[in-house]
Design a protein around this motif. Sequence first.
Motif, PDB file in Angstrom:
ATOM      1  N   SER A 218       0.814  -1.221   0.000  1.00 26.89           N
ATOM      2  CA  SER A 218       0.000   0.000   0.000  1.00 26.89           C
ATOM      3  C   SER A 218       0.843   1.265   0.000  1.00 26.89           C
ATOM      4  N   ARG A 219       1.915   1.273   0.779  1.00 27.57           N
ATOM      5  CA  ARG A 219       2.743   2.474   0.854  1.00 27.57           C
ATOM      6  C   ARG A 219       3.307   2.840  -0.522  1.00 27.57           C
ATOM      7  N   GLU A 220       3.813   1.818  -1.239  1.00 28.88           N
ATOM      8  CA  GLU A 220       4.392   2.065  -2.556  1.00 28.88           C
ATOM      9  C   GLU A 220       3.302   2.411  -3.569  1.00 28.88           C
ATOM     10  N   CYS A 221       2.162   1.754  -3.480  1.00 26.91           N
ATOM     11  CA  CYS A 221       1.046   2.069  -4.381  1.00 26.91           C
ATOM     12  C   CYS A 221       0.577   3.506  -4.181  1.00 26.91           C
ATOM     13  N   ASN A 222       0.467   3.910  -2.924  1.00 29.04           N
ATOM     14  CA  ASN A 222       0.054   5.281  -2.622  1.00 29.04           C
ATOM     15  C   ASN A 222       1.076   6.292  -3.143  1.00 29.04           C
ATOM     16  N   PHE A 234       6.815  -5.660  -8.219  1.00 29.41           N
ATOM     17  CA  PHE A 234       7.045  -6.468  -7.014  1.00 29.41           C
ATOM     18  C   PHE A 234       7.191  -7.940  -7.378  1.00 29.41           C
ATOM     19  N   TYR A 235       6.350  -8.419  -8.267  1.00 28.07           N
ATOM     20  CA  TYR A 235       6.450  -9.807  -8.737  1.00 28.07           C
ATOM     21  C   TYR A 235       7.827 -10.059  -9.346  1.00 28.07           C
ATOM     22  N   ALA A 236       8.264  -9.174 -10.239  1.00 27.40           N
ATOM     23  CA  ALA A 236       9.555  -9.345 -10.890  1.00 27.40           C
ATOM     24  C   ALA A 236      10.697  -9.280  -9.886  1.00 27.40           C
ATOM     25  N   ALA A 237      10.598  -8.360  -8.932  1.00 26.81           N
ATOM     26  CA  ALA A 237      11.639  -8.211  -7.921  1.00 26.81           C
ATOM     27  C   ALA A 237      11.738  -9.459  -7.049  1.00 26.81           C
ATOM     28  N   THR A 238      10.601 -10.032  -6.706  1.00 28.23           N
ATOM     29  CA  THR A 238      10.579 -11.235  -5.869  1.00 28.23           C
ATOM     30  C   THR A 238      11.151 -12.424  -6.623  1.00 28.23           C
ATOM     31  N   ALA A 267       9.471 -10.855   1.424  1.00 22.46           N
ATOM     32  CA  ALA A 267       8.734 -10.000   0.498  1.00 22.46           C
ATOM     33  C   ALA A 267       7.708  -9.146   1.226  1.00 22.46           C
ATOM     34  N   LYS A 268       7.042  -9.723   2.205  1.00 18.99           N
ATOM     35  CA  LYS A 268       6.029  -8.976   2.947  1.00 18.99           C
ATOM     36  C   LYS A 268       6.666  -7.984   3.924  1.00 18.99           C
ATOM     37  N   LYS A 269       7.821  -8.349   4.456  1.00 21.87           N
ATOM     38  CA  LYS A 269       8.483  -7.501   5.448  1.00 21.87           C
ATOM     39  C   LYS A 269       9.229  -6.336   4.801  1.00 21.87           C
ATOM     40  N   SER A 270       9.894  -6.609   3.671  1.00 28.33           N
ATOM     41  CA  SER A 270      10.759  -5.586   3.064  1.00 28.33           C
ATOM     42  C   SER A 270      10.510  -5.445   1.563  1.00 28.33           C
ATOM     43  N   PRO A 271       9.296  -5.093   1.170  1.00 23.10           N
ATOM     44  CA  PRO A 271       9.029  -4.974  -0.270  1.00 23.10           C
ATOM     45  C   PRO A 271       9.879  -3.901  -0.940  1.00 23.10           C
ATOM     46  N   ARG A 272      10.119  -2.802  -0.234  1.00 18.55           N
ATOM     47  CA  ARG A 272      10.889  -1.718  -0.824  1.00 18.55           C
ATOM     48  C   ARG A 272      12.317  -2.162  -1.108  1.00 18.55           C
ATOM     49  N   ARG A 273      12.859  -3.000  -0.250  1.00 15.32           N
ATOM     50  CA  ARG A 273      14.217  -3.514  -0.446  1.00 15.32           C
ATOM     51  C   ARG A 273      14.294  -4.343  -1.734  1.00 15.32           C
ATOM     52  N   LEU A 274      13.300  -5.187  -1.957  1.00 14.66           N
ATOM     53  CA  LEU A 274      13.273  -5.998  -3.163  1.00 14.66           C
ATOM     54  C   LEU A 274      13.133  -5.125  -4.407  1.00 14.66           C
ATOM     55  N   LEU A 275      12.275  -4.109  -4.332  1.00 12.76           N
ATOM     56  CA  LEU A 275      12.063  -3.227  -5.469  1.00 12.76           C
ATOM     57  C   LEU A 275      13.340  -2.469  -5.835  1.00 12.76           C
ATOM     58  N   LYS A 276      14.096  -2.039  -4.835  1.00  9.40           N
ATOM     59  CA  LYS A 276      15.347  -1.331  -5.092  1.00  9.40           C
ATOM     60  C   LYS A 276      16.373  -2.254  -5.733  1.00  9.40           C
ATOM     61  N   THR A 277      16.387  -3.512  -5.291  1.00 14.22           N
ATOM     62  CA  THR A 277      17.313  -4.478  -5.884  1.00 14.22           C
ATOM     63  C   THR A 277      17.001  -4.692  -7.356  1.00 14.22           C
ATOM     64  N   LEU A 278      15.726  -4.774  -7.677  1.00 12.60           N
ATOM     65  CA  LEU A 278      15.335  -4.920  -9.082  1.00 12.60           C
ATOM     66  C   LEU A 278      15.747  -3.692  -9.889  1.00 12.60           C
TER      67      LEU A 278
END
Length: 328
Positions: A218-222, A234-238, A267-278
């Motif tokens: 939600s935070r990233e969507c907002n 997020f799917y691609a990053a995961t 993925a649920k705990k650190s979505p932003r971390r995964l997105l930055k890695t991608l």
Amino acid sequence: MWRGNDRPEASQGFVSTEVLRAQEEWEAVDNIQPETGSQVNSGEPGQLISFSEALQHFQTVDLSSFKERIQPTIRRTGLAALRHCLFGPPKLHQGLCEERDLVLTIAQCGLDNQDPVHGRVLQTIYKKLTGSRFDCALHGDHWEDLGFQGANPATDLRGAGFLALLHLLYLVMDSKTLLMAQEIFCLSQHHIQQFPFCLMSVNITRIAIQALREECLSRECNRQQKVIPVVNHFYAATFLHLAHVWRTQQKTISDSGFVLKDLEALAKKSPRRLLKTLDTYLARASKGQASLLGAQKCSGPQDPHSKDLTFTGVCDLPSHSPKGTRLI
């Protein structure tokens, strides 16, 4: 049937009736799957479909019967509800709820081989991963080569629905992520570390669905004022993180259940971390630099015994199993 370099050509300026007839048969071969000879159920044979075109299809058809089944958010009660209210992620902006519900509704839709758009999505995924120029049958052993469990991809979409195929389509049709998709597909065919690519992708989609419902995104969507692009990213990053762990930690198919379980938690705990890695991976890939997956040699077709190995996904993993236990 003529295939590859066997296409008949005129020789020394003379073209016989047999050669002309063979050439006509060759021109008609595009809609026939070579192994089975079965007719392809495709509305526009040979034409790839983009993610935006496939998404538009779902935005225009009547999905009301599927929308009735969705639960947009996780229902919490008591202390869990209070904790989530005080310390959890922000709620999704009201203006984005309709887009979120569309994502969850597509996840309720199954694969309909009679729908030309559904068929084109499958054909596009097959062609982009294999490099084939030809359409293929919508049922057949060739889908096992891509990492489905059987001859009918529809049977593997449990818990993710058509959203799982849209995610695969996004991965192979976006020029930024195509290289990544090819690298992960290559890793999935490793002679020791092989895994069912498409089935693994379905599990990544399941994780994305749960993260969306639990408001982890939600935070990233907002922030972006969008839902679908965030869920896709997020799917691609995961998937990228899973491939990195799989390669660097020498995981095999017997580790699949717990690798996915750990991945879901991260993925649920650190979505932003995964997105930055991608984002880092995509930036490096655009410059032609070494990928985060590292050098990985494709082994060609999977070992004949690989299809007999049991894949354990998130939904199949017993929650009470001791951590570290390998399920085969």
